[in-house]
Structure formats: C-alpha cells, structure tokens
Design a protein around this motif. Structure first.
Motif, PDB file in Angstrom:
ATOM      1  N   ALA A  51      36.367  41.142  52.499  1.00  0.00           N
ATOM      2  CA  ALA A  51      37.741  41.571  52.809  1.00  0.00           C
ATOM      3  C   ALA A  51      37.981  41.593  54.316  1.00  0.00           C
ATOM      4  N   MET A  52      37.449  40.575  54.996  1.00  0.00           N
ATOM      5  CA  MET A  52      37.578  40.541  56.454  1.00  0.00           C
ATOM      6  C   MET A  52      38.279  39.294  56.983  1.00  0.00           C
ATOM      7  N   CYS A  53      38.808  38.419  56.108  1.00  0.00           N
ATOM      8  CA  CYS A  53      39.412  37.199  56.645  1.00  0.00           C
ATOM      9  C   CYS A  53      40.717  36.792  55.962  1.00  0.00           C
ATOM     10  N   ALA A  54      40.985  37.237  54.763  1.00  0.00           N
ATOM     11  CA  ALA A  54      42.196  36.900  53.996  1.00  0.00           C
ATOM     12  C   ALA A  54      42.292  35.427  53.614  1.00  0.00           C
ATOM     13  N   SER A  55      41.195  34.669  53.729  1.00  0.00           N
ATOM     14  CA  SER A  55      41.245  33.258  53.327  1.00  0.00           C
ATOM     15  C   SER A  55      41.364  33.104  51.812  1.00  0.00           C
ATOM     16  N   CYS A  56      41.084  34.163  51.067  1.00  0.00           N
ATOM     17  CA  CYS A  56      41.184  34.107  49.605  1.00  0.00           C
ATOM     18  C   CYS A  56      42.450  34.790  49.092  1.00  0.00           C
ATOM     19  N   GLN A  57      43.428  34.998  49.982  1.00  0.00           N
ATOM     20  CA  GLN A  57      44.681  35.630  49.560  1.00  0.00           C
ATOM     21  C   GLN A  57      45.311  34.819  48.427  1.00  0.00           C
ATOM     22  N   CYS A  58      45.786  35.522  47.439  1.00  0.00           N
ATOM     23  CA  CYS A  58      46.471  34.873  46.333  1.00  0.00           C
ATOM     24  C   CYS A  58      47.651  35.728  45.907  1.00  0.00           C
ATOM     25  N   TYR A  59      48.546  35.102  45.162  1.00  0.00           N
ATOM     26  CA  TYR A  59      49.715  35.789  44.635  1.00  0.00           C
ATOM     27  C   TYR A  59      49.514  35.998  43.140  1.00  0.00           C
ATOM     28  N   ILE A  60      49.648  37.221  42.685  1.00  0.00           N
ATOM     29  CA  ILE A  60      49.485  37.550  41.272  1.00  0.00           C
ATOM     30  C   ILE A  60      50.815  37.258  40.578  1.00  0.00           C
ATOM     31  N   LEU A  61      50.815  36.272  39.692  1.00  0.00           N
ATOM     32  CA  LEU A  61      52.048  35.834  39.036  1.00  0.00           C
ATOM     33  C   LEU A  61      52.274  36.506  37.687  1.00  0.00           C
ATOM     34  N   SER A  62      51.203  36.929  37.044  1.00  0.00           N
ATOM     35  CA  SER A  62      51.328  37.557  35.724  1.00  0.00           C
ATOM     36  C   SER A  62      51.394  39.077  35.886  1.00  0.00           C
ATOM     37  N   ASP A  63      51.731  39.741  34.812  1.00  0.00           N
ATOM     38  CA  ASP A  63      51.920  41.197  34.840  1.00  0.00           C
ATOM     39  C   ASP A  63      50.649  41.895  34.365  1.00  0.00           C
ATOM     40  N   HIS A  64      49.592  41.791  35.171  1.00  0.00           N
ATOM     41  CA  HIS A  64      48.317  42.419  34.832  1.00  0.00           C
ATOM     42  C   HIS A  64      48.129  43.700  35.628  1.00  0.00           C
ATOM     43  N   GLU A  65      47.515  44.661  35.009  1.00  0.00           N
ATOM     44  CA  GLU A  65      47.139  45.903  35.677  1.00  0.00           C
ATOM     45  C   GLU A  65      45.834  45.634  36.420  1.00  0.00           C
ATOM     46  N   LEU A  66      45.888  45.569  37.747  1.00  0.00           N
ATOM     47  CA  LEU A  66      44.701  45.276  38.552  1.00  0.00           C
ATOM     48  C   LEU A  66      44.170  46.554  39.178  1.00  0.00           C
ATOM     49  N   PRO A  67      42.900  46.539  39.587  1.00  0.00           N
ATOM     50  CA  PRO A  67      42.360  47.708  40.285  1.00  0.00           C
ATOM     51  C   PRO A  67      43.208  48.006  41.521  1.00  0.00           C
ATOM     52  N   GLU A  85      54.853  40.549  48.275  1.00  0.00           N
ATOM     53  CA  GLU A  85      54.681  41.805  47.530  1.00  0.00           C
ATOM     54  C   GLU A  85      53.519  41.732  46.539  1.00  0.00           C
ATOM     55  N   ASN A  86      53.274  40.534  45.985  1.00  0.00           N
ATOM     56  CA  ASN A  86      52.245  40.379  44.957  1.00  0.00           C
ATOM     57  C   ASN A  86      50.937  39.805  45.530  1.00  0.00           C
ATOM     58  N   SER A  87      50.751  39.901  46.841  1.00  0.00           N
ATOM     59  CA  SER A  87      49.521  39.390  47.464  1.00  0.00           C
ATOM     60  C   SER A  87      48.337  40.302  47.184  1.00  0.00           C
TER      61      SER A  87
END
Length: 110
Positions: A51-67, A85-87
């Motif tokens: 969690a130190m570079c944000a190169s794996c940033q993604c947008y959550i498109l589905s309505d899943h309950e994430l941690p 907002e969904n990053s």
C-alpha cells in the motif's frame, strides 16, 4: 474446502477478462491481476503489495461489501492520480469467497 471465485477485470485497454481466482492461496486482487498478466510487467504492484505506490488502484464496479479501508490505503489513495469514489488498492483486497462476481476496472497507469 477449496473454492474459486469468478471475477471480471477490465484492463487498462478497456478489455474485460472473466477470470477464476483461488480463495485458498492467500492472494489479493493485485496478485491475481499479475498472475493473469492483465497489466504490463512492472506497472502493477510496484511496491510489492505494501500500500505504498497505488499502482494497483482499481475501481470497484459491482456492489460488493469489501473490507473497510485502512489508514495506509486511504493515505495512499489521497496522493494517487485518477482517484474516484469507488477507488481501492487491489493489494488490500484479499481473495475470499465473498468476492464471487466482483467486477473491477484497473485505474490508468500514473
């Protein structure tokens, strides 16, 4: 009991990939993207999933309950480009049975 989950990943070229991810290997979303080679080598997971570079940033498109997002992920996204907002950071989302049907889009390369 091993269980795989089906995930749809839209790569940075806009191509959708329906992939199967194992829930019994302690993988995270970033590692799955790398293992399926859905982003060019060296463009995702640059920090190794810390969690130190944000190169794996993604947008959550589905309505899943994430941690819930932890402070280090929140701080990294505050400094990243193309944040929505969904990053989320893929390295912070463990592959679990609850992710069945998850749909994400990889954020543009910074």
């Amino acid at each position: 009991m091993e269980q795989d989950v089906n995930i749809k990943i839209i790569d940075r070229e806009g191509v959708a990939h329906d992939i199967v991810a194992p829930t019994d290997m302690a993988m995270n979303l970033m590692e799955v993207v790398r293992s399926y080679e859905l982003a060019p080598e060296g463009t995702i997971g640059v920090c190794g999933g810390m969690a130190m570079c944000a190169s794996c940033q993604c947008y959550i498109l589905s309505d899943h309950e994430l941690p819930e997002m932890q402070d280090d992920e929140d701080a990294m996204l505050a400094e990243a480009f193309y944040v929505k907002e969904n990053s989320r950071l893929g390295c912070q989302i463990a592959i679990t049975p609850e992710l069945e049907g998850l749909e994400i889009e990889l954020a543009p390369e910074s």
